[in-house]
Write a protein that holds these residues in place. Structure first.
Motif, PDB file in Angstrom:
ATOM      1  N   HIS A 182       0.811  -1.219   0.000  1.00  0.00           N
ATOM      2  CA  HIS A 182       0.000   0.000   0.000  1.00  0.00           C
ATOM      3  C   HIS A 182       0.849   1.275   0.000  1.00  0.00           C
ATOM      4  O   HIS A 182       0.289   2.379   0.035  1.00  0.00           O
ATOM      5  CB  HIS A 182      -0.926   0.016   1.228  1.00  0.00           C
ATOM      6  CG  HIS A 182      -1.953  -1.076   1.222  1.00  0.00           C
ATOM      7  ND1 HIS A 182      -3.036  -1.075   0.375  1.00  0.00           N
ATOM      8  CD2 HIS A 182      -2.056  -2.212   1.963  1.00  0.00           C
ATOM      9  CE1 HIS A 182      -3.779  -2.159   0.594  1.00  0.00           C
ATOM     10  NE2 HIS A 182      -3.193  -2.867   1.563  1.00  0.00           N
ATOM     11  N   ASP A 183       2.165   1.118  -0.012  1.00  0.00           N
ATOM     12  CA  ASP A 183       3.076   2.265   0.002  1.00  0.00           C
ATOM     13  C   ASP A 183       2.778   3.178   1.194  1.00  0.00           C
ATOM     14  O   ASP A 183       2.563   4.396   1.044  1.00  0.00           O
ATOM     15  CB  ASP A 183       2.971   3.053  -1.310  1.00  0.00           C
ATOM     16  CG  ASP A 183       4.113   4.069  -1.450  1.00  0.00           C
ATOM     17  OD1 ASP A 183       5.166   3.868  -0.788  1.00  0.00           O
ATOM     18  OD2 ASP A 183       3.948   5.057  -2.189  1.00  0.00           O
ATOM     19  N   ILE A 184       2.760   2.578   2.377  1.00  0.00           N
ATOM     20  CA  ILE A 184       2.487   3.329   3.598  1.00  0.00           C
ATOM     21  C   ILE A 184       3.617   3.065   4.593  1.00  0.00           C
ATOM     22  O   ILE A 184       4.443   2.168   4.399  1.00  0.00           O
ATOM     23  CB  ILE A 184       1.130   2.933   4.230  1.00  0.00           C
ATOM     24  CG1 ILE A 184       1.089   1.404   4.465  1.00  0.00           C
ATOM     25  CG2 ILE A 184      -0.029   3.379   3.357  1.00  0.00           C
ATOM     26  CD1 ILE A 184      -0.200   0.933   5.118  1.00  0.00           C
ATOM     27  N   ASP A 185       3.630   3.852   5.683  1.00  0.00           N
ATOM     28  CA  ASP A 185       4.679   3.660   6.679  1.00  0.00           C
ATOM     29  C   ASP A 185       4.256   2.600   7.696  1.00  0.00           C
ATOM     30  O   ASP A 185       3.153   2.044   7.627  1.00  0.00           O
ATOM     31  CB  ASP A 185       5.021   4.981   7.376  1.00  0.00           C
ATOM     32  CG  ASP A 185       3.839   5.599   8.111  1.00  0.00           C
ATOM     33  OD1 ASP A 185       2.818   4.896   8.336  1.00  0.00           O
ATOM     34  OD2 ASP A 185       3.930   6.778   8.490  1.00  0.00           O
ATOM     35  N   ALA A 186       5.130   2.338   8.662  1.00  0.00           N
ATOM     36  CA  ALA A 186       4.892   1.280   9.643  1.00  0.00           C
ATOM     37  C   ALA A 186       3.673   1.569  10.511  1.00  0.00           C
ATOM     38  O   ALA A 186       2.906   0.654  10.845  1.00  0.00           O
ATOM     39  CB  ALA A 186       6.130   1.105  10.529  1.00  0.00           C
TER      40      ALA A 186
END
Length: 232
Positions: A196-200
């Motif tokens: 999803h191209d998101i951070d942790a």
């Protein structure tokens, strides 16, 4: 203390030290329990059979590492009738010894059925560390009055070492599970971050929201993500 008592005491101390090292060397809870019952038969006078009544999360008690089928049979009778020395040892935090189940009056629902197995004597120790009761070590014999004062004393010391070893094994097992769980959640977060191209933080939030929406434990959601990562 005379020379004989000193020699006996030194021998018992050396034996217990060896048992303690053996128990603590076992790799997991199951192996530790198996080592406990084997050592009990080897070192407690009069013992023919042995097992452990283990307290599980939620308070349920179950028999583990029985050395013979009769151990499970007798313990199951205790759990069914809610009577017997194992349950009383847990509830009352004491040692219980009986020399003849056919004439024992403390557990009227349990003892007549237990005596049908041919076992006559029982010796039960509470396994505990500080205020935490882990369960009981249960010893059995077909002979009447099989357990004397010496067995009582030796078994008491042995049960102390056994409880420490068991508590250590359980703690290590919980830590192992915690590390495994953390690794699974970490893998799931990494998969979601990439997908999803998101951070942790965002990935973990997705896991939490999915867990709440589906009413499935967070760890199970993470395991599903890892298992089905190619389908996402």
């Amino acid at each position: 203390m005379n020379d004989h008592e000193h020699t006996v005491g030194s021998g018992l101390s050396a034996t217990l030290g060896g048992i303690a090292r053996t128990l603590q060397a076992e790799p997991d809870v199951e192996s530790t329990l198996a080592a406990i019952v084997k050592a009990a038969l080897d070192h407690v006078p009069g013992a023919e059979y042995a097992g452990v009544s283990l307290i599980e999360p939620g308070g349920r008690v179950r028999t583990v590492a029985p050395t013979a089928a009769v151990v499970s049979t007798i313990d199951d009778l205790q759990y069914e009738t809610q009577q017997g020395p194992c349950l009383d040892a847990i509830a009352e935090r004491q040692i219980f010894r009986t020399g003849d189940l056919t004439s024992e009056s403390r557990w009227p629902q349990f003892t007549p059925k237990a005596a049908e197995t041919g076992v006559r004597s029982m010796l039960v120790y509470r396994l505990f560390v500080t205020d935490q009761t882990l369960g009981t070590l249960n010893l059995y014999a077909r002979a009447r009055d099989a357990f004397g004062d010496q067995a009582d004393d030796d078994g008491r010391l042995f049960a102390t070492h056994a409880a420490i070893a068991l508590a250590g094994a359980q703690t290590e097992a919980r830590l192992h599970v915690a590390v495994e769980n953390r690794d699974v959640i970490g893998m799931a977060k990494g998969i979601l971050m990439q997908h999803h191209d998101i951070d942790a933080v965002g990935a973990f939030r997705l896991l939490v929201e999915s867990s709440q929406t589906t009413n499935i434990k967070l760890l199970d959601v993470a395991a599903w993500v890892v298992e089905h990562r190619r389908e996402l």
